[in-house]
Design a protein around this motif. Structure first.
Motif, mmCIF file in Angstrom:
data_model
loop_
_atom_site.group_PDB
_atom_site.id
_atom_site.type_symbol
_atom_site.label_atom_id
_atom_site.label_comp_id
_atom_site.label_asym_id
_atom_site.label_seq_id
_atom_site.Cartn_x
_atom_site.Cartn_y
_atom_site.Cartn_z
ATOM 1 N N UNK A 230 24.182 -75.886 -5.875
ATOM 2 C CA UNK A 230 22.870 -76.573 -6.647
ATOM 3 C C UNK A 230 21.960 -75.535 -6.770
ATOM 4 N N UNK A 231 21.678 -74.799 -5.896
ATOM 5 C CA UNK A 231 20.988 -73.589 -5.924
ATOM 6 C C UNK A 231 21.186 -72.546 -7.094
ATOM 7 N N UNK A 232 22.479 -72.313 -7.222
ATOM 8 C CA UNK A 232 22.852 -71.379 -8.117
ATOM 9 C C UNK A 232 22.790 -72.270 -9.499
ATOM 10 N N UNK A 233 23.021 -73.387 -9.519
ATOM 11 C CA UNK A 233 23.010 -74.028 -11.004
ATOM 12 C C UNK A 233 21.765 -74.179 -11.335
ATOM 13 N N UNK A 234 20.645 -74.263 -10.343
ATOM 14 C CA UNK A 234 19.210 -74.210 -10.908
ATOM 15 C C UNK A 234 18.679 -72.945 -11.374
ATOM 16 N N UNK A 235 19.123 -71.883 -11.083
ATOM 17 C CA UNK A 235 18.754 -70.451 -11.199
ATOM 18 C C UNK A 235 19.871 -70.133 -12.070
ATOM 19 N N UNK A 236 20.748 -70.956 -12.882
ATOM 20 C CA UNK A 236 21.670 -70.578 -14.008
ATOM 21 C C UNK A 236 22.658 -69.553 -13.554
ATOM 22 N N UNK A 237 22.958 -69.455 -12.216
ATOM 23 C CA UNK A 237 23.972 -68.404 -11.863
ATOM 24 C C UNK A 237 25.244 -68.905 -11.332
ATOM 25 N N UNK A 238 25.540 -70.274 -11.470
ATOM 26 C CA UNK A 238 26.664 -70.559 -11.115
ATOM 27 C C UNK A 238 28.010 -69.871 -11.701
ATOM 28 N N UNK A 239 29.005 -69.543 -10.606
ATOM 29 C CA UNK A 239 30.149 -68.585 -11.328
ATOM 30 C C UNK A 239 30.970 -69.469 -12.220
ATOM 31 N N UNK A 240 30.966 -70.711 -12.057
ATOM 32 C CA UNK A 240 31.747 -71.600 -13.370
ATOM 33 C C UNK A 240 30.699 -71.995 -14.395
ATOM 34 N N UNK A 241 29.617 -71.345 -14.452
ATOM 35 C CA UNK A 241 28.834 -71.519 -15.439
ATOM 36 C C UNK A 241 27.951 -73.258 -15.710
ATOM 37 N N UNK A 242 28.086 -73.705 -14.761
ATOM 38 C CA UNK A 242 27.629 -75.367 -14.444
ATOM 39 C C UNK A 242 26.322 -75.061 -14.404
ATOM 40 N N UNK A 243 25.512 -75.968 -14.714
ATOM 41 C CA UNK A 243 23.920 -75.722 -15.032
ATOM 42 C C UNK A 243 23.150 -77.017 -14.449
ATOM 43 N N UNK A 244 21.958 -77.127 -13.951
ATOM 44 C CA UNK A 244 21.320 -78.078 -13.820
ATOM 45 C C UNK A 244 20.132 -78.138 -14.600
ATOM 46 N N UNK A 245 19.312 -79.443 -14.385
ATOM 47 C CA UNK A 245 17.965 -79.454 -15.574
ATOM 48 C C UNK A 245 17.155 -78.249 -15.394
ATOM 49 N N UNK A 246 16.301 -78.063 -16.585
ATOM 50 C CA UNK A 246 15.492 -76.972 -16.719
ATOM 51 C C UNK A 246 14.409 -77.023 -15.832
ATOM 52 N N UNK A 247 13.612 -76.018 -15.849
ATOM 53 C CA UNK A 247 12.181 -76.246 -14.771
ATOM 54 C C UNK A 247 11.195 -77.146 -15.243
ATOM 55 N N UNK A 248 10.974 -77.464 -16.559
ATOM 56 C CA UNK A 248 9.948 -78.245 -16.826
ATOM 57 C C UNK A 248 10.575 -79.766 -16.546
ATOM 58 N N UNK A 249 11.530 -80.037 -16.309
ATOM 59 C CA UNK A 249 12.087 -81.443 -16.024
ATOM 60 C C UNK A 249 11.966 -81.799 -14.605
ATOM 61 N N UNK A 250 11.670 -82.952 -14.299
ATOM 62 C CA UNK A 250 11.273 -83.550 -12.845
ATOM 63 C C UNK A 250 12.658 -83.359 -11.949
ATOM 64 N N UNK A 251 13.784 -83.613 -12.986
ATOM 65 C CA UNK A 251 15.171 -83.452 -12.147
ATOM 66 C C UNK A 251 15.335 -82.176 -11.477
ATOM 67 N N UNK A 252 14.856 -81.257 -12.188
ATOM 68 C CA UNK A 252 14.970 -79.757 -11.339
ATOM 69 C C UNK A 252 14.147 -79.854 -10.189
ATOM 70 N N UNK A 253 13.063 -80.425 -10.127
ATOM 71 C CA UNK A 253 11.840 -80.177 -9.012
ATOM 72 C C UNK A 253 12.676 -81.350 -8.014
#
Ligand SMILES: [Zn+2]
Length: 260
Positions: A230-253
């Motif tokens: 999840x840490x890698x996804x939040x930083x957009x560094x996941x090896x399989x290119x999986x991502x999580x919500x962008x920094x302005x979204x509360x989900x990211x927080x």
């Protein structure tokens, strides 16, 4: 309100539907001609009063949803635009009294609509939405909706129902969407989300159940991710290119807090 309306520093946002008038990457804040029904939004950090009004535009308006998640505006401007969108949308849709059907009038600088026929006052509403990261040991449960960008996962979320506590709403939504039964629920933070007038309430829920049964009507997929992933996804560094919500979204927080 009149003094503020006439202040030379007063700023005016033109909103219509899901758009706001911008010039490139800046909000257009000029006083409109002719005058309109203005909603007072408050004063900014430099004491300039801000207003919003609803009017269609000949110029193309900038779509608000992507704007809210972009880095184009400052945090202060984002919250002003969110408030403007929510209130203008409410006025656009509440021109008639829900009690008697008569045309209503804006009052209290846009925070009330009054029915001159049956004298009912109508107030803008806020709809609470719970949004949560579910933790099981080192793992975090995230889901994805079909409409999202490929590879993007985020917190499970849903509207609170009448009569529910926060904890009950979190437990119900997580169970409905993923079949997971949660125990302790902790509140993290909240974020107004003006589409049309939600308050996103971020929580972390704990569970000891690993099995997931995805409700495929709500989610395309839901699965466990390790905290490291999840840490890698939040930083957009996941090896399989999986991502999580962008920094302005509360989900990211919420996800960032869930990692701690
Ligand atoms: Zn009425």
């Amino acid at each position: 309100m009149l003094t503020k309306l006439n202040a030379p520093a007063a700023k005016f946002l033109q909103i219509h539907g899901d758009g706001v008038l911008m010039n490139g990457e800046s909000l257009v804040v000029a006083r409109p001609e002719p005058a309109a029904d203005y909603v007072y939004l408050g004063d900014d950090e430099k004491h300039a009063p801000w207003f919003a009004y609803s009017r269609p535009s000949n110029e193309p308006l900038t779509a608000l949803r992507p704007l809210m998640l972009s880095n184009m505006l400052s945090r202060e401007e984002l919250s002003i635009v969110a408030q403007a969108r929510s209130l203008v949308h409410w006025h656009e849709r509440h021109g008639f009294c829900a009690n008697c059907g008569h045309a209503t009038q804006m009052s209290d600088a846009g925070y009330r609509r009054h029915c001159p026929s049956c004298k009912t006052d109508h107030f803008p509403r806020t709809d609470p939405v719970v949004i949560m990261a579910v933790r099981h040991g080192d793992n975090i449960l995230l889901g994805r909706q079909k409409a999202w960008a490929p590879g993007m996962y985020s917190c499970v979320a849903g509207f609170m129902e009448p009569g529910e506590t926060l904890e009950q709403a979190v437990a119900r939504e997580v169970f409905e969407e993923t079949g997971v039964v949660v125990g302790k629920v902790t509140y993290v933070a909240s974020q107004p989300w003006p589409f049309p007038s939600s308050l996103m309430i971020g929580c972390i829920a704990e569970t000891d159940q690993a099995e997931i049964i995805v409700d495929e009507k709500e989610l395309e997929n839901a699965r466990w991710f390790s905290r490291a992933e999840v840490g890698l996804m939040l930083e957009q560094k996941h090896p399989e290119k999986l991502t999580a919500s962008m920094p302005h979204a509360i989900a990211h927080h919420v996800m960032s807090i869930a990692l701690q």
